[in-house]
Design an enzyme around this catalytic site. Sequence first.
Site, PDB file in Angstrom:
ATOM      1  CG  HIS A 205      42.198 -18.116  15.528  1.00 18.76           C
ATOM      2  ND1 HIS A 205      42.313 -19.065  16.517  1.00 18.76           N
ATOM      3  CD2 HIS A 205      43.242 -18.319  14.696  1.00 18.76           C
ATOM      4  CE1 HIS A 205      43.380 -19.814  16.287  1.00 18.76           C
ATOM      5  NE2 HIS A 205      43.959 -19.389  15.182  1.00 18.76           N
TER       6      HIS A 205
ATOM      7  CG  ASP B 284      45.494 -19.296  11.416  1.00 22.35           C
ATOM      8  OD1 ASP B 284      45.405 -18.958  12.612  1.00 22.35           O
ATOM      9  OD2 ASP B 284      45.749 -20.459  11.049  1.00 22.35           O
TER      10      ASP B 284
ATOM     11  CG  HIS C 126      41.967 -22.900  13.557  1.00 25.09           C
ATOM     12  ND1 HIS C 126      41.845 -21.942  12.573  1.00 25.09           N
ATOM     13  CD2 HIS C 126      43.190 -22.697  14.117  1.00 25.09           C
ATOM     14  CE1 HIS C 126      42.940 -21.212  12.531  1.00 25.09           C
ATOM     15  NE2 HIS C 126      43.788 -21.643  13.465  1.00 25.09           N
TER      16      HIS C 126
ATOM     17  NE  ARG D  51      50.114 -20.962  12.557  1.00 29.06           N
ATOM     18  CZ  ARG D  51      49.947 -19.709  12.139  1.00 29.06           C
ATOM     19  NH1 ARG D  51      50.976 -18.980  11.783  1.00 29.06           N
ATOM     20  NH2 ARG D  51      48.734 -19.187  12.090  1.00 29.06           N
TER      21      ARG D  51
HETATM   22  C1  OGA Z   1      47.618 -22.166  14.208  1.00 31.03           C
HETATM   23  C2  OGA Z   1      46.751 -22.694  15.286  1.00 31.03           C
HETATM   24  C3  OGA Z   1      46.218 -24.659  16.603  1.00 31.03           C
HETATM   25  C4  OGA Z   1      46.933 -25.806  17.253  1.00 31.03           C
HETATM   26  O1  OGA Z   1      48.689 -22.742  13.998  1.00 31.03           O
HETATM   27  O2  OGA Z   1      47.215 -21.210  13.543  1.00 31.03           O
HETATM   28  O3  OGA Z   1      45.777 -22.070  15.609  1.00 31.03           O
HETATM   29  O4  OGA Z   1      46.238 -26.754  17.677  1.00 31.03           O
HETATM   30  N1  OGA Z   1      47.086 -23.888  15.815  1.00 31.03           N
HETATM   31  O5  OGA Z   1      48.157 -25.761  17.348  1.00 31.03           O
HETATM   32 MN    MN Z   2      45.412 -20.424  14.168  1.00 30.62          MN
END
Ligand code: OGA
Ligand code: MN
Length: 283
Positions: A101, A103, A258, A274
């Site tokens: 996806h 984000d 990702h 995050r």
């Molecule tokens: C995000 C995500 C991937 C991960 O934080 O948006 O997709 O490896 N993380 O934690």
């Molecule tokens: Mn993500």
Amino acid sequence: MEVRTLDAAMGAEITGIDLRALSDDTFEKIRDAFLTHQVIAIRDQVLSPADQLAFSRRFGALEDQLNAHYTVPDFPEVLVLSNDVKDGKPVGLIDGGDFWHSDSSHRPFPSMATILYAVKNPNEGGDTEFANMHAAYEALPAAMKTRIATLKGIHAVSKLKNKRVTVSPRRPDGKDFYERQKSLPDQIWPLVRTHPATGRKTLYVSPRFTIGIEGMGEDEADTILDALFAHQIRPEFVYRHRWRDRDLVMWDNRSVIHQAAGGYVYPDTRTMYRTVVAGDRPF
Ligand code: OGA
Ligand code: MN
């Protein structure tokens, strides 16, 4: 400050800086590296949530987090991704990033960048995979480029609207959460997006959020979408990040998709903080 390319697909690592004490000049170099390499891993950072926030804000306004109950106390813009448990309760979001996806493509103002800080890496697994959507677009057959040039994808947040994804059984509140999200409006974005900072074209579509094509029947749309989903994660477009302790990784949601690769099992824990920088409406 040193910048080194990480992979033929994309990505760079940055060493020799401390994000807690950043001059404007060094910040500009980081921004340049981010736009050039799409994914940057800044090594050896010791950051509090406040430090991470201050760095993130230099790029622009931050997004609020949809999973508000999993944010760091007193830091509503810092989300905890984690499979850890305290007093029988999850300390963070357990299924973050479990399908390919970009984000917030389901939101009216999709994200510009996501910033993850490795608070605790697991002993095994826990990688994040990134795919380069400039390269994916450029490598499309000419007929497909023409076919999708003016088409628009439908992006939906609820997993229950998307036949290509499943709700993680590890997430106890998952079904209710995605049920509530069904009422959120879908967003319509061009399949071929122009990057607002570089002017480059990018393939803006993902199996996690793109559920259809505007004005097109399901069968015809599926033929196109399935071809794009298979194409966009070809190995030559993918950089797989193996996290080191004290890594801060930042990626460009306008030119990268990702996913979290998983591969770790409790009590081996993985915890990330995050933050998300808000972006512009795709065109
Ligand atoms: C995000 C995500 C991937 C991960 O934080 O948006 O997709 O490896 N993380 O934690
Ligand atoms: Mn993500």
